[in-house]
Scaffold this active site. Structure first.
Site, PDB file in Angstrom:
ATOM      1  N   TYR A  77     -34.256  -4.500  27.495  1.00  0.00           N
ATOM      2  CA  TYR A  77     -34.138  -5.679  26.301  1.00  0.00           C
ATOM      3  C   TYR A  77     -33.989  -5.832  25.486  1.00  0.00           C
ATOM      4  CZ  TYR A  77     -35.836 -10.747  25.941  1.00  0.00           C
ATOM      5  OH  TYR A  77     -35.293 -11.757  25.321  1.00  0.00           O
ATOM      6  N   PHE A 129      -9.953 -28.110  20.636  1.00  0.00           N
ATOM      7  CA  PHE A 129      -9.905 -27.424  22.194  1.00  0.00           C
ATOM      8  C   PHE A 129     -10.893 -28.293  22.934  1.00  0.00           C
ATOM      9  CE2 PHE A 129     -11.218 -24.444  24.405  1.00  0.00           C
ATOM     10  CZ  PHE A 129     -10.279 -23.977  26.062  1.00  0.00           C
ATOM     11  N   THR A 130     -10.969 -28.484  23.929  1.00  0.00           N
ATOM     12  CA  THR A 130     -11.865 -29.311  24.830  1.00  0.00           C
ATOM     13  C   THR A 130     -13.449 -28.861  24.778  1.00  0.00           C
ATOM     14  OG1 THR A 130     -11.880 -28.361  26.575  1.00  0.00           O
ATOM     15  CG2 THR A 130      -9.958 -29.958  26.347  1.00  0.00           C
ATOM     16  N   ASP A 220     -11.004 -19.379  15.444  1.00  0.00           N
ATOM     17  CA  ASP A 220     -11.508 -19.070  16.872  1.00  0.00           C
ATOM     18  C   ASP A 220     -10.261 -18.557  17.621  1.00  0.00           C
ATOM     19  OD1 ASP A 220     -10.930 -19.266  19.730  1.00  0.00           O
ATOM     20  OD2 ASP A 220     -11.359 -21.750  20.142  1.00  0.00           O
ATOM     21  N   LYS A 263     -10.623 -14.258  27.803  1.00  0.00           N
ATOM     22  CA  LYS A 263      -9.864 -13.980  27.370  1.00  0.00           C
ATOM     23  C   LYS A 263      -8.884 -12.937  27.179  1.00  0.00           C
ATOM     24  CE  LYS A 263     -10.380 -18.967  27.634  1.00  0.00           C
ATOM     25  NZ  LYS A 263     -11.647 -19.672  27.615  1.00  0.00           N
ATOM     26  N   ARG A 387      -3.558 -31.149  31.483  1.00  0.00           N
ATOM     27  CA  ARG A 387      -4.011 -30.878  30.013  1.00  0.00           C
ATOM     28  C   ARG A 387      -2.952 -31.953  29.843  1.00  0.00           C
ATOM     29  NH1 ARG A 387      -8.157 -28.957  29.702  1.00  0.00           N
ATOM     30  NH2 ARG A 387      -8.517 -26.830  28.886  1.00  0.00           N
ATOM     31  N   PHE A 454     -12.627 -33.824  32.460  1.00  0.00           N
ATOM     32  CA  PHE A 454     -11.893 -33.141  33.512  1.00  0.00           C
ATOM     33  C   PHE A 454     -12.066 -31.891  34.436  1.00  0.00           C
ATOM     34  CE2 PHE A 454     -11.432 -28.837  31.478  1.00  0.00           C
ATOM     35  CZ  PHE A 454     -12.336 -29.115  29.406  1.00  0.00           C
TER      36      PHE A 454
END
Ligand code: PLP
Length: 462
Positions: A77, A129-130, A220, A263, A387, A454
């Site tokens: 943990y 970015f969303t 980001d 990514k 998009r 979306f």
């Protein structure tokens, strides 16, 4: 006799060890699936998809080195040894001393937005970015786009369309005051602009401007190695520098960063926040316990952190990133032969079809990119995503649709997953849809969720 010049090709720096079968279905069957999914590719079942280019997020093939790491997960943990190894690699490759793991990128965006933003603040950035913008808005902030104008023009071939327009940024600072701007939010490359990179030169200038006004700079860094690759091949002075060195230099201009590990890091789940700011770190380390889990696992299993740590080592290998970006470029060049309208230059992670040019007979409020993504799926079982106007959502103040200049279909390449033959099949399908484009009709939105519509919106055919 003159010697014939023989072209020498490159190939992927890996071979395939495990395979996952995929099946082609009939057009009739896919028509039924599309209808059942409310003409939203996010609502299709994966089993009904032949080539899945919905996203590169968490859909990557891990290496044998990463899978081997999964077996030595320390599932304690607290204080898992995989956590410390991952932290070491974050320090080594991103150059940030402090680190908090999260279950994915948006969880880190949630933390940083909550910590930094007060209601009434402004957050300038190089295109939205969303999930990033939504968390900034939920914290009471207003996102302001300060990307260069070229980014909004699909055919413009500027090599660094992710650059910040310094004049736009300084005008905003003068208008609202530096105190109302907690940080400038930089993405590299810019997903919504078509995977377009920011140059090191521009980054330096943005950093200088922020210093002048005492404003922080946050990154980001979700696909930062793709950005580093573009700097290496496009920007003078970087051609002989390693991807790792370029990545570290990029990060050196920021106060902190967040990453969706799904990514660049080539894993199926994970994210993190890293910073050189001790105060922000201490708050994030405390808050992560409320929303994600203890600060030494942040909603992840020990084995996932091990795969992330190993993914960092692989993502900076030049041959790996070259093959990734090279596959996208190969696809773009094949589509070009059929005159398919696309965003230029080709992005690092995806090809973006220009739906406005593809379907000039459809107004933006009948969702041309949404309709096009559906037609491609029905033709061949290839799944891309919208998009455009659906992704852009509604303006929180007026409640009206936002009308983005870019109305695109994104075909995103999972890392190390598909072969050149898959790409050829996909290209030929899109060429067929292009030939029959005049018959494609628009859509009507019949169900609209409040946030990030979306993902779950449903449509009917007009
Ligand atoms: C995917 C992504 C995110 C969000 O990360 P998740 O892991 O999907 O939550 C944030 N920024 C960019 C640029 C992304 O591509």
């Amino acid at each position: 006799m003159a010697k014939k010049i023989i072209k020498r090709s490159w190939a992927e720096p890996f071979k395939i060890k495990v395979v996952e079968p995929i099946k082609m279905t009939t057009r009739e069957y896919r028509e039924k699936c599309a209808k059942e999914a409310g003409y939203n590719t996010f609502l299709l079942k994966s089993a009904d998809v032949y080539i899945d280019l919905l996203t590169d997020s968490g859909t990557n093939a891990m290496s044998d080195y990463q899978w081997a790491g999964m077996m030595i997960g320390d599932e304690a943990y607290a204080g898992s040894r995989n956590f410390y190894y991952l932290w070491d690699n974050v320090k080594k490759y991103y150059g940030m001393p402090y680190f908090v793991p999260t279950h994915q990128g948006r969880a880190a965006e949630h933390l940083i937005s909550k910590i930094m933003i007060k209601p009434g603040d402004y957050i300038p950035g190089n295109m939205y970015f969303t999930t990033t913008r939504l968390h900034q808005e939920l914290a009471g902030g207003t996102f302001v786009d300060v990307i260069i104008d070229e980014a909004h023009i699909p055919q413009n071939k500027h090599p660094f369309k992710g650059n910040v327009d310094l004049q736009k940024l300084e005008d905003l600072i003068k208008k609202v005051g530096a105190k109302k701007i907690p940080y400038v939010s930089i993405a590299g490359p810019v997903n919504m602009a078509g995977g377009q990179p920011i140059s090191m030169q521009n980054l330096k200038e943005v950093s200088k401007l922020c210093d002048k006004y005492g404003i922080k700079l946050w990154f980001d860094a979700t696909r930062a190695t793709e950005n580093a690759y573009f700097i290496k091949v496009r920007e003078k002075g970087y051609e002989n520098k390693s991807i790792a060195l370029i990545l570290k230099e990029m990060c050196s201009y920021f106060d902190g960063l967040w990453v969706s590990a799904k990514k660049d890091l080539m894993v199926n789940i994970g994210g993190f926040l890293a910073t050189r700011n001790k105060k922000v770190y201490e708050e994030a380390r405390n808050m992560v316990v409320v929303y994600e889990g203890l600060h030494t696992y942040g909603g992840l299993a020990g084995r996932d952190m091990e795969a992330m740590a190993r993914g960092i080592e692989e993502m900076v290998e030049f041959d790996n990133i070259k093959a990734r970006v090279g596959q996208v470029e190969y696809c773009g060049k094949q589509l070009e032969k059929y005159g398919i309208p696309m965003v230029y230059p080709f992005g690092g992670h995806a090809i973006f079809l220009d739906a406005k040019k593809f379907l000039p007979h459809l107004r933006q409020d009948v969702f041309p990119a949404q309709a096009l993504a559906n037609e491609i799926y029905v033709d061949s079982g290839v799944r891309g995503m919208e998009r455009g106007i659906v992704s852009a959502g509604r303006d929180p103040k007026t409640g009206q649709h936002r009308y983005p200049k870019l109305e695109l279909v994104r075909l995103t390449f999972p890392r190390r997953v598909y072969t050149q033959a898959h790409i050829d099949v996909m290209v030929e399908s899109i060429a067929t849809v292009f030939q029959n484009r005049k018959q494609i009709k628009g859509l009507k939105m019949v169900y609209e969720p409040k946030y990030l519509r979306f993902f779950q919106a449903r449509f009917s055919k007009l």
